[in-house]
Design a protein around this motif. Structure first.
Motif, short mmCIF file in Angstrom:
data_model
loop_
_atom_site.label_atom_id
_atom_site.label_comp_id
_atom_site.label_asym_id
_atom_site.label_seq_id
_atom_site.Cartn_x
_atom_site.Cartn_y
_atom_site.Cartn_z
N ASP A 50 -16.90 -9.26 4.17
CA ASP A 50 -18.24 -8.74 3.89
C ASP A 50 -18.21 -7.76 2.71
N SER A 289 -17.20 -0.55 16.28
CA SER A 289 -18.19 -1.64 16.37
C SER A 289 -19.48 -1.17 17.01
N LYS A 293 -23.35 1.16 12.20
CA LYS A 293 -24.40 0.20 11.86
C LYS A 293 -23.90 -0.86 10.89
N LYS A 296 -21.86 -3.42 12.75
CA LYS A 296 -22.73 -4.25 13.59
C LYS A 296 -23.52 -5.25 12.74
N ASP A 297 -24.00 -4.80 11.59
CA ASP A 297 -24.72 -5.71 10.69
C ASP A 297 -23.80 -6.81 10.16
N LEU A 299 -21.18 -7.97 11.71
CA LEU A 299 -20.94 -8.86 12.84
C LEU A 299 -22.08 -9.86 13.01
N LYS A 300 -23.32 -9.35 12.92
CA LYS A 300 -24.49 -10.22 13.05
C LYS A 300 -24.52 -11.24 11.92
N LYS A 301 -24.21 -10.79 10.71
CA LYS A 301 -24.21 -11.67 9.55
C LYS A 301 -23.17 -12.79 9.72
N GLY A 303 -21.99 -13.83 12.58
CA GLY A 303 -22.44 -14.67 13.69
C GLY A 303 -23.48 -15.68 13.24
N ARG A 304 -24.46 -15.22 12.44
CA ARG A 304 -25.49 -16.14 11.95
C ARG A 304 -24.88 -17.20 11.04
N LYS A 305 -23.95 -16.79 10.19
CA LYS A 305 -23.32 -17.73 9.27
C LYS A 305 -22.53 -18.79 10.03
N THR A 308 -25.02 -20.91 12.36
CA THR A 308 -25.86 -21.75 11.51
C THR A 308 -25.06 -22.92 10.96
#
Length: 321
Positions: A50, A289, A293, A296-297, A299-301, A303-305, A308
């Motif tokens: 990231d 974690s 923030k 966590k962001d 991690l979400k990014k 996860g979405r990648k 998806t």
């Protein structure tokens, strides 16, 4: 010296008081070790993948995560295997190797936590000069200095320990090799070893701790000068993860090595050492974690990648049908 018996192996007494609980101990520490590896590997992956985490703070955090993986890997695999053995042993060479890696990791972490405190000090107290002060070159130099301190300190202790004559016993009231325990088994002069331990405690243990305390003294002073409560909270929140890690590390290490010898209990000693050597490395990625923030962001990014990427081929497959 001529009549000395060369010790070929050591016997660990840690966890030996409860033979009926060996399987339970194995499962508990296997889960802890797995979580430690996954959590710290995830931090390493996030800080590398990231771009938003390509900052000095996360560079040092990645070093801490790699350090924690090495720390636990020096003790836990041997301990897990020994849960299935009647005699929980380690070879003399294996003991010296374990000693080297443990002291390296412990010393490096002390200095690295102080380096991370300096990073937070510059970020809070000198925000306008932060990019110029915490340059990539300086970050690499500080990280290398941390590892060098740990390596040199470990090399000295390992060489001094390997030179002593051990003849009293080969039983260690622990689940890993440690310098103070080995010195108790020696029948040779250990004054140089003890002096080296005191010197290392001052240089590698106490000095970074005091430096960290002074850094946070300046940080808290700077935060109190901020007018709004919201601004104070927002600024302090950038330091809380590191501060929690520092408190846990120094409180467990201090209790582990500076407990009074009276009322000695093998079970209590094993429990405290487990918290210091095994549980703390597991908590570090969890703390960063949950309280950070940016992590966590990221991690979400990720996860979405990932999800998806998995979902899109399935959708296209459905369209073709």
């Amino acid at each position: 010296m001529g009549n000395q018996t060369h010790i070929m192996e050591f016997i660990f007494l840690g966890f030996s008081n409860h033979p009926n609980l060996q399987i339970l101990f194995f499962l508990v520490f296997l889960v802890i070790y797995t979580v430690t590896l996954l959590g710290n590997t995830l931090i390493l992956t996030l800080t590398r993948a990231d771009p938003t985490l390509h900052t000095p703070m996360y560079f040092f955090l990645s070093n801490l995560s790699f350090l924690d993986i090495c720390y636990t890997s020096a003790t836990v695999p041997v301990m897990l295997v020994n849960f299935f053995r009647h005699r929980k042993t380690i070879s003399y060479t294996g003991c010296m190797a374990q000693l080297f890696f443990l002291i390296t990791c412990a010393g490096t972490e002390c200095v690295l936590l102080a380096v991370m405190a300096y990073d937070r000090y510059v970020a809070v107290c000198k925000p306008l000069n932060y990019p110029s002060i915490m340059s990539n070159r300086l970050c690499v130099q500080l990280a290398a200095f941390s590892w060098l301190c740990g390596l040199v300190n470990s090399l000295v202790h390992t060489l001094l320990t390997s030179a002593i004559v051990i003849c009293k016993s080969n039983e260690l009231s622990h689940f890993f090799c440690d310098v103070p325990l080995l010195l108790k088994l020696s029948c040779s002069d250990t004054s140089v070893n003890e002096a080296a331990l005191h010197l290392a405690s001052a240089l590698i243990g106490l000095s970074p701790c005091l430096f960290t305390m002074v850094s946070y003294g300046h940080i808290i002073s700077a935060i109190l000068k901020i007018q709004s409560i919201k601004g104070q909270f927002k600024t302090f929140s950038t330091c809380t993860s590191h501060l929690i890690v520092v408190i846990i590390f120094y409180s467990t290490s201090n209790f582990n090595y500076n407990r009074p010898s009276s009322g000695y209990s093998l079970d209590i000693d094993t429990l405290v050492s487990s918290l210091y050597c095994i549980v703390t490395p597991m908590l570090n990625p969890v703390i960063y974690s949950l309280r950070n923030k940016e992590v966590k962001d990221a991690l979400k990014k990720m996860g979405r990648k990932y999800f998806t990427g998995v979902a899109m081929p399935r959708e296209r497959e459905g369209e073709c049908q």
